[in-house]
Design a protein around this motif. Structure first.
Motif, PDB file in Angstrom:
ATOM      1  N   GLU A 136     -49.409  -9.132  17.001  1.00 62.86           N
ATOM      2  CA  GLU A 136     -50.068  -9.900  15.958  1.00 62.86           C
ATOM      3  C   GLU A 136     -51.394  -9.257  15.538  1.00 62.86           C
ATOM      4  O   GLU A 136     -51.687  -9.137  14.333  1.00 62.86           O
ATOM      5  N   ASN A 137     -52.204  -8.818  16.515  1.00 65.07           N
ATOM      6  CA  ASN A 137     -53.504  -8.230  16.168  1.00 65.07           C
ATOM      7  C   ASN A 137     -53.342  -6.949  15.359  1.00 65.07           C
ATOM      8  O   ASN A 137     -54.100  -6.686  14.439  1.00 65.07           O
ATOM      9  N   GLU A 138     -52.299  -6.144  15.701  1.00 64.93           N
ATOM     10  CA  GLU A 138     -52.034  -4.918  14.954  1.00 64.93           C
ATOM     11  C   GLU A 138     -51.572  -5.236  13.534  1.00 64.93           C
ATOM     12  O   GLU A 138     -51.949  -4.567  12.577  1.00 64.93           O
ATOM     13  N   PHE A 144     -48.152  -5.864   2.203  1.00 65.98           N
ATOM     14  CA  PHE A 144     -47.363  -6.380   3.320  1.00 65.98           C
ATOM     15  C   PHE A 144     -47.554  -7.880   3.502  1.00 65.98           C
ATOM     16  O   PHE A 144     -48.578  -8.440   3.131  1.00 65.98           O
ATOM     17  N   ASP A 145     -46.546  -8.514   4.090  1.00 69.54           N
ATOM     18  CA  ASP A 145     -46.657  -9.911   4.498  1.00 69.54           C
ATOM     19  C   ASP A 145     -46.390  -9.991   5.986  1.00 69.54           C
ATOM     20  O   ASP A 145     -45.650  -9.167   6.546  1.00 69.54           O
ATOM     21  N   ILE A 146     -46.985 -10.996   6.617  1.00 73.50           N
ATOM     22  CA  ILE A 146     -46.693 -11.230   8.025  1.00 73.50           C
ATOM     23  C   ILE A 146     -45.741 -12.404   8.121  1.00 73.50           C
ATOM     24  O   ILE A 146     -45.946 -13.444   7.484  1.00 73.50           O
ATOM     25  N   VAL A 147     -44.663 -12.230   8.877  1.00 69.93           N
ATOM     26  CA  VAL A 147     -43.685 -13.292   9.053  1.00 69.93           C
ATOM     27  C   VAL A 147     -43.718 -13.736  10.507  1.00 69.93           C
ATOM     28  O   VAL A 147     -43.671 -12.900  11.419  1.00 69.93           O
ATOM     29  N   ALA A 148     -43.832 -15.042  10.733  1.00 73.90           N
ATOM     30  CA  ALA A 148     -43.831 -15.569  12.090  1.00 73.90           C
ATOM     31  C   ALA A 148     -42.422 -16.053  12.430  1.00 73.90           C
ATOM     32  O   ALA A 148     -41.888 -16.907  11.735  1.00 73.90           O
ATOM     33  N   PHE A 168     -54.345 -17.406  12.853  1.00 74.54           N
ATOM     34  CA  PHE A 168     -53.165 -16.885  13.545  1.00 74.54           C
ATOM     35  C   PHE A 168     -51.872 -17.449  12.970  1.00 74.54           C
ATOM     36  O   PHE A 168     -51.853 -18.540  12.404  1.00 74.54           O
ATOM     37  N   ALA A 169     -50.796 -16.678  13.142  1.00 76.21           N
ATOM     38  CA  ALA A 169     -49.490 -17.124  12.677  1.00 76.21           C
ATOM     39  C   ALA A 169     -49.061 -18.335  13.498  1.00 76.21           C
ATOM     40  O   ALA A 169     -49.342 -18.412  14.690  1.00 76.21           O
TER      41      ALA A 169
END
Lengths: 342, 293
Positions: A224-226, A239-243, A306-307
């Protein structure tokens, strides 16, 4: 004119350098302590900040100046360097297995090292999330989307990258926790997932480069931190972050290296250095670098960044600890070797 | 050889020389040999024996098991195969480069000559990253190769490209001095005797070049077998497909399996040493056959 100006600037530099030398010579007489922290790659920025904060704290508390030098590299490589004689006072690595190795291979720390600090000696945690291309064109929302045909997954080899072992275990845990899930089913699931991996880089940063710079793959499995760092540095427009619905609590532990702190006479300050990670200020710094803090108040303050992952499992609960997980999955002829047909 | 030396000594040395030491023309044979042995032992022999001793910890049965694992065999085949191909490519194109640099003058020749050394000087990781960026599907070259169905980065072909890159200077730099020494009059003589260009190349030039060509080949090959830094970025590292033997050594180390890692190292050492001996023998044969110097 210009010449004159240059000469003046040159003279200023000279006085500045002289002043610096005088200051440095003066400070050489005050008590200074040096610590070496052997850490893994992505903590570079975290510890740069933390070392400054700790130095200020320690100066106020004891009157001593402490300089913390950093050494970074792959987690396993760092552990090997310490075993082979890199005299680090503290280690802050990616997984407990690598600090276990210090105990097993070279007796540098006692076997019970992980019980010496709260929370399994892990002052901050992270978890595994998905980094996808902007707009999520392949519609990736959970682990079962990664095994679909035509989806290319980027993750480093868990054989060479400590961080990537968490990715592997997270996928395994997901399959295990599905209705009717069992070990055989999980192995088949993970095998299918790695069929979709076109490149196995040797380390986490290598995989990030492959995904971000080379444009290969639809999803990067990342800490997650990266992932947050990648989005922050490279722009939220790419980019998107997917949880996912389930992930693993990645626990990067810390320990004093007993043999070397006793040799150097730095045990007290080294222990304080690690304890201070658990303080409010230490937890704040970790949170600022996208590591999940252990302290509930700090965690609550940073919860929004956070996610949100509904189910988080630990390596101890699902895999019976690192020693067992390593032997079952990543040793020779473990499950990872098996899924590559060996 | 012996007769002129004896005559020379008799003429110049008025006091009779010590009977046993009369043959050495150059002084200090004992000293330099001793130095050589100590130096080689410290630098080569002792570290290498440490590798052998460490692998002994495995026991023969386990050693055999480690080195015959399919993944290890596949990686050894890839490492030696790709190195062989890369060294062969370098022999052909290195010869052309050396030929052009020695025989012709053209603008920026010095610059081109200096460029040959770049693969030497560049940190191999930099080379690997640069080549990967170039040959990746979205890279300058990879972009054009992809529609043709040619994938370079993250395939064994990429490994050959990286190994060719790092091996080039070895062939060019061993050939250059030999080409410079080559007497052009011999070629002219061949021409006056009615030899075609092709004939004089094959029968006059090549025989003189063989020993140097073999040396260059051996050096480029040896360098390629041990290469890690540049390959690791471009290989893709897929087990059984694009995983080189040095990576497997690193993999074993990552699991604190020192004995297993050294076992693979020993196999690489023995194979490399055998191949080097073979190339040396070939060179010796080429020298004696063609009477080159």
């Amino acid at each position: 004119m210009i010449d004159d100006k240059r000469r003046r600037i040159g003279r200023e530099y000279f006085w500045f350098a002289l002043a610096l030398i005088v200051i440095l010579m003066g400070s050489a007489h005050a008590a200074t302590v040096k610590l070496l922290n052997a850490s893994y790659d992505p903590t570079r920025e975290l510890y740069e900040d933390y070392n400054k904060a700790f130095a200020a704290y320690w100066l106020g508390k004891s009157g001593d100046t402490v300089t913390v030098n950093q050494s970074h590299g792959g987690s396993g490589k760092q552990a090997r360097s310490v075993i082979d004689g890199l005299e680090a006072d503290v280690v802050t690595l990616a997984l407990a297995y690598d600090i276990d190795a210090l105990a097993v291979q070279a007796k540098l720390v006692p076997d019970n090292w992980q019980a010496r600090l709260p929370n399994n000696s892990t002052p901050y945690t992270s978890t595994i999330v998905f980094l996808v291309r902007k707009g999520n064109p392949k519609g990736i929302h959970d682990w079962n989307d990664l095994v679909k045909p035509g989806v290319a997954v980027i993750t480093p080899s868990p054989k060479t990258s400590g961080g990537a072992r968490w990715n592997y275990l997270a996928a395994w845990a997901y399959a295990l926790k599905q209705p009717g899930g069992n070990d055989a089913g999980a192995e088949a699931f993970v095998k299918k997932l790695y069929k979709n991996v076109p490149v196995l880089d040797s380390g986490a940063r290598g995989s990030t480069v492959t995904f971000v710079e080379r444009g290969i793959g639809d999803v990067l499995l990342a800490w997650e931190n990266e992932a947050f760092l990648a989005v922050k540095e490279l722009g939220a427009d790419k980019f998107d972050i997917v949880a996912p619905s389930l992930s693993i609590v990645a626990e990067p532990p810390v320990s004093v290296v007993d043999k070397y702190v006793d040799q150097h006479g730095t045990r007290k300050v080294a222990e304080e250095y690690l304890k201070y990670l658990y303080s409010t200020q230490g937890q704040e710094i970790a949170a600022k670098h996208f590591y999940r803090p252990r302290d509930p108040t700090v965690a609550a303050r940073y919860a929004k960044q956070f996610a949100s992952i509904p189910q988080l499992v630990t390596v101890d609960a699902v895999f019976g600890g690192w020693t067992k997980a390593q032997a079952t999955h990543f040793a020779d002829r473990g499950t990872f070797d098996r899924i590559y047909g060996q | 050889m012996a007769a002129p030396a004896a005559a020379f000594e008799v003429k110049t040395l008025s006091p009779p020389p010590p009977p046993r030491r009369a043959r050495g023309v150059l002084p200090g044979f004992g000293l330099t040999l001793g130095y050589t042995m100590v130096y080689l032992s410290l630098l080569v022999l002792i570290p290498l024996s440490a590798v052998f001793i460490r692998s002994l910890g495995l026991g023969w049965g386990h050693f055999y098991e480690v080195v015959t694992a399919p993944r290890v065999v596949a990686s050894l085949r890839l490492s030696f195969g790709a190195s062989l191909i890369a060294a062969l490519i370098n022999v052909i194109f290195g010869l052309i480069v050396a030929w052009v640099l020695v025989r012709y003058t053209f603008p920026f020749k010095r610059l081109v000559d200096a460029m040959v050394d770049l693969p030497f000087a560049l940190p191999t990781a930099v080379a690997g990253i640069a080549l990967t960026a170039l040959y990746a599907p979205n890279g300058w070259l990879g972009k054009w190769l992809l529609p043709l169905g040619i994938k370079v980065a993250f395939t064994p072909l990429g490994i050959v490209v990286a190994l060719t890159f790092i091996g080039l200077p070895f062939v060019v730099r061993t050939l250059q001095p030999v080409l410079e020494d080559l007497d052009r009059e011999v070629e002219q003589a061949a021409a006056t005797l009615g030899a075609s260009a092709a004939q004089s190349f094959v029968r006059v030039i090549m025989p003189a070049l063989w020993p140097a060509l073999l040396t260059g080949f051996a050096l480029a090959f040896a360098r390629a077998v041990g290469e890690y830094g540049s390959v690791i970025f471009i290989a893709g590292n897929m087990p059984m497909k694009s995983e080189i033997a040095p990576l497997l050594i690193v993999t074993k180390l990552e699991q604190y399996d020192y004995a297993g890692a050294t076992a693979i190292a020993v196999v690489m050492l023995v194979l490399s040493f055998g191949l080097m001996l073979g190339i040396n023998a070939l060179q010796h044969w080429a020298l004696s056959r063609h009477g080159g110097r």
